[in-house]
Design an enzyme around this catalytic site. Structure first.
Site, PDB file in Angstrom:
ATOM      1  N   GLU A 198       0.827  -1.220   0.000  1.00 32.12           N
ATOM      2  CA  GLU A 198       0.000   0.000   0.000  1.00 32.12           C
ATOM      3  C   GLU A 198       0.854   1.260   0.000  1.00 32.12           C
ATOM      4  OE1 GLU A 198      -2.903  -0.392   3.163  1.00 32.12           O
ATOM      5  OE2 GLU A 198      -4.196  -1.586   1.868  1.00 32.12           O
ATOM      6  N   GLU A 388      -5.514  -8.355  -1.154  1.00 33.02           N
ATOM      7  CA  GLU A 388      -6.178  -8.204   0.152  1.00 33.02           C
ATOM      8  C   GLU A 388      -7.634  -7.875  -0.110  1.00 33.02           C
ATOM      9  OE1 GLU A 388      -4.669  -5.513   3.150  1.00 33.02           O
ATOM     10  OE2 GLU A 388      -2.616  -6.047   2.649  1.00 33.02           O
TER      11      GLU A 388
HETATM   12  C1  BG6 Z   1      -4.444  -2.944   4.769  1.00 32.64           C
HETATM   13  C2  BG6 Z   1      -3.119  -3.411   5.257  1.00 32.64           C
HETATM   14  O1  BG6 Z   1      -4.455  -1.564   4.856  1.00 32.64           O
HETATM   15  O2  BG6 Z   1      -5.594  -3.252   5.485  1.00 32.64           O
HETATM   16  C3  BG6 Z   1      -3.174  -4.526   6.294  1.00 32.64           C
HETATM   17  O3  BG6 Z   1      -2.268  -3.778   4.211  1.00 32.64           O
HETATM   18  C4  BG6 Z   1      -4.333  -4.283   7.217  1.00 32.64           C
HETATM   19  O4  BG6 Z   1      -1.934  -4.581   6.946  1.00 32.64           O
HETATM   20  C5  BG6 Z   1      -5.616  -4.332   6.403  1.00 32.64           C
HETATM   21  O5  BG6 Z   1      -4.394  -5.187   8.278  1.00 32.64           O
HETATM   22  C6  BG6 Z   1      -6.880  -4.221   7.201  1.00 32.64           C
HETATM   23  O6  BG6 Z   1      -6.843  -3.102   8.037  1.00 32.64           O
HETATM   24  P1  BG6 Z   1      -7.069  -3.229   9.598  1.00 32.64           P
HETATM   25  O7  BG6 Z   1      -6.844  -1.873  10.132  1.00 32.64           O
HETATM   26  O8  BG6 Z   1      -8.459  -3.708   9.778  1.00 32.64           O
HETATM   27  O9  BG6 Z   1      -6.072  -4.205  10.072  1.00 32.64           O
END
Ligand code: BG6
Length: 491
Positions: A198, A388
């Site tokens: 990211e 993701e």
């Molecule tokens: C992304 C990141 O922004 O979102 C992860 O690459 C992160 O590291 C994921 O865990 C979800 O966000 P959060 O704040 O719910 O963990």
């Protein structure tokens, strides 16, 4: 008939600092996440320090350390990333569970400070190098292809404190050394790499909540990004030289932006948001040069960048082989006053009346994933991967130990169907790794109760629990999805 090609890379994703634990074992040095406390959706995570006079304190990430203070792990505090979900010790058990689901790939990251504890050493920490070799060998046993993020939010603390982190050009060399070690040591074991997780967050989050920031913060953010771009481009070239079969990608935080109204001013503002938040990084990493709108972005905040001719050559020669991104939500862009606001930390701004929001305030929008895939593919024409996607939610363990998570299944069903439609519309999407295939520490809030996994981990926000793993209903569902190559999305 589903459109997923044969060999589609189904799997799940994690990041070292959020799952591993073992934060100070076998020579690993601390990272910023190791001095970061837990928080909640309303209360930001804070960083702890010891002041010059010996008193203990904590501050926001955006705040500078008081004069003479240094970041420190305080005995009286609990740090959720120190334990993660103990994957450092349980990776064999976890990989066996991933294999049981039929994973074709597992996205994970390498902790920089496990390989280079301070970050500026000439030689890597052997124990760290060997740890990941064992992990990759274990994955190989099950024919699971690793997809490795080289940097996932974890610059060694020493580099942050003594060099100023990514504000310092020297970080490029330290990162390149680290990346070269990864490519060399794991040649043949790893073929898919991502340079920075990211990368666009640095600039995107400055404007996210609509708060005013001084130009100096933009100056810093754009400069840090430039050094990261150069480091990424150098790593891509080195990775290709070491093993030409390496597929190396960028990783962009993919938030689909829509204009909130049909006012042409909103439509234009939305286009400019795409440029700043998404294309600015994508263009440099995928096309090898800054987009035509970049001068405007810099001028808006009087940004003057340190960019050398050699940097520009590196950027041109270090373009990525694939465009990968995270996708959780969409967002509305408007020039009008907003009455109905969203409180979630990522979806801050206008609320979209057509969407539902998660317990953490994130807009749930599967169509936005199709939109993103189609928009971005037209621009770069590169293979894409959704690396993701997931729903952070509360889980309840029943008396018999079962965990029913139909909401998670529904979330994935809709997003996989959206990805399927995008592929049907010509997008070359080669893989999908859900976020947090196993419960992990939330990056944003540091919570454990915000659960993403198909695999439940018995651990809470204070680190209490057995750390035992168990299968949620979604575990069996995803197994079926993979076995049918995305054909069977039914319950
Ligand atoms: C992304 C990141 O922004 O979102 C992860 O690459 C992160 O590291 C994921 O865990 C979800 O966000 P959060 O704040 O719910 O963990």
């Amino acid at each position: 008939m589903a459109n997923f090609p044969k060999g589609f890379l189904w799997g799940g994703a994690t990041a070292a600092n959020q799952v591993e634990g073992g934060w100070n074992e076998d020579g690993r040095g601390p990272a910023l996440t190791d001095v970061t406390l837990g928080g909640t959706v309303k209360e930001n995570r804070k960083l702890t320090y010891i002041a010059a006079d010996g008193t203990h304190g904590s501050l926001e990430r955006s705040e500078p350390l008081p004069k003479g203070a240094h970041y420190a792990v305080l005995d009286e505090c609990y740090y959720p990333n120190h334990l993660g979900v103990d994957e450092y010790h349980r990776f064999k058990e976890d990989i066996a569970l991933f294999a049981e689901m039929g994973f074709k790939t597992y996205r994970m990251s390498i902790s920089w400070s496990r390989l280079y504890p301070k970050g500026d050493e000439k030689e890597p920490n052997k124990a760290g190098v060997e740890h990941y070799r064992q992990v990759f060998q274990e994955l190989k046993k099950y024919h699971i292809e690793p997809l490795v993020t080289i940097w996932h939010f974890d610059t060694p603390l020493y580099l942050e404190e003594h060099y100023g982190g990514w504000t310092n050009r020297q970080l490029i060399d330290f990162y390149v050394r680290f990346a070269t070690t990864c490519f060399t040591e794991y040649k043949g074991l790893v073929h898919y790499w991502l340079t920075f997780n990211e990368i666009n967050n640095t600039i995107m989050f400055l404007d996210f909540k609509g708060e005013a920031h001084p130009d100096s913060e933009y100056q810093t953010a754009y400069q840090m990004l430039h050094y990261e771009f150069v480091a990424s481009a150098k790593a891509v070239q080195i990775g290709h030289a070491i093993d030409p079969s390496n597929m190396i990608g960028c990783m962009i935080c993919g938030i689909t932006n829509y204009p909130a109204t049909c006012d042409p001013k909103d439509v234009l503002a939305c286009q400019h948001t795409w440029e700043k938040n998404l294309y600015y990084c994508g263009d440099v990493q995928a096309l090898g040069e800054y987009g035509s709108y970049s001068e405007r972005l810099w001028k808006e905040h009087n940004v003057q960048l340190d960019i050398t001719d050699e940097d520009l050559v590196d950027l041109a020669n270090g373009t990525v082989d694939m465009y990968t991104f995270s996708y959780y939500m969409s967002s509305l862009v408007t020039t009008h006053e907003v009455k109905d606001k969203v409180s979630g930390n990522f979806s801050a701004g206008a609320k979209n009346p057509y969407l539902e929001y998660s317990d953490w305030g994130w807009a749930v929008d599967a169509d936005g994933l199709q939109y993103f895939l189609e928009m971005v593919y037209q621009r770069y024409n590169l293979p894409m991967m959704v690396v993701e996607n997931g729903l952070g939610a509360y889980d309840k363990v029943e008396e018999d130990g079962s965990i029913h998570d139909p909401f998670r299944i529904e979330y994935y069903r809709r997003h996989i169907a959206a990805m399927d439609r995008a592929i049907g519309n010509g997008v070359d999407c080669i893989g999908y790794t859900t976020w947090g295939c196993i419960d992990l520490v939330s990056a944003g809030t540091g919570e454990l109760r915000k659960r993403y996994g198909f695999i439940y981990v018995d651990i809470d926000d204070e680190g209490k629990g057995t750390l035992d793993r168990s299968r949620k209903d979604s575990f069996y569902w995803y197994k079926k999805v993979i076995a049918s190559n995305g054909e069977d999305l039914a319950d």
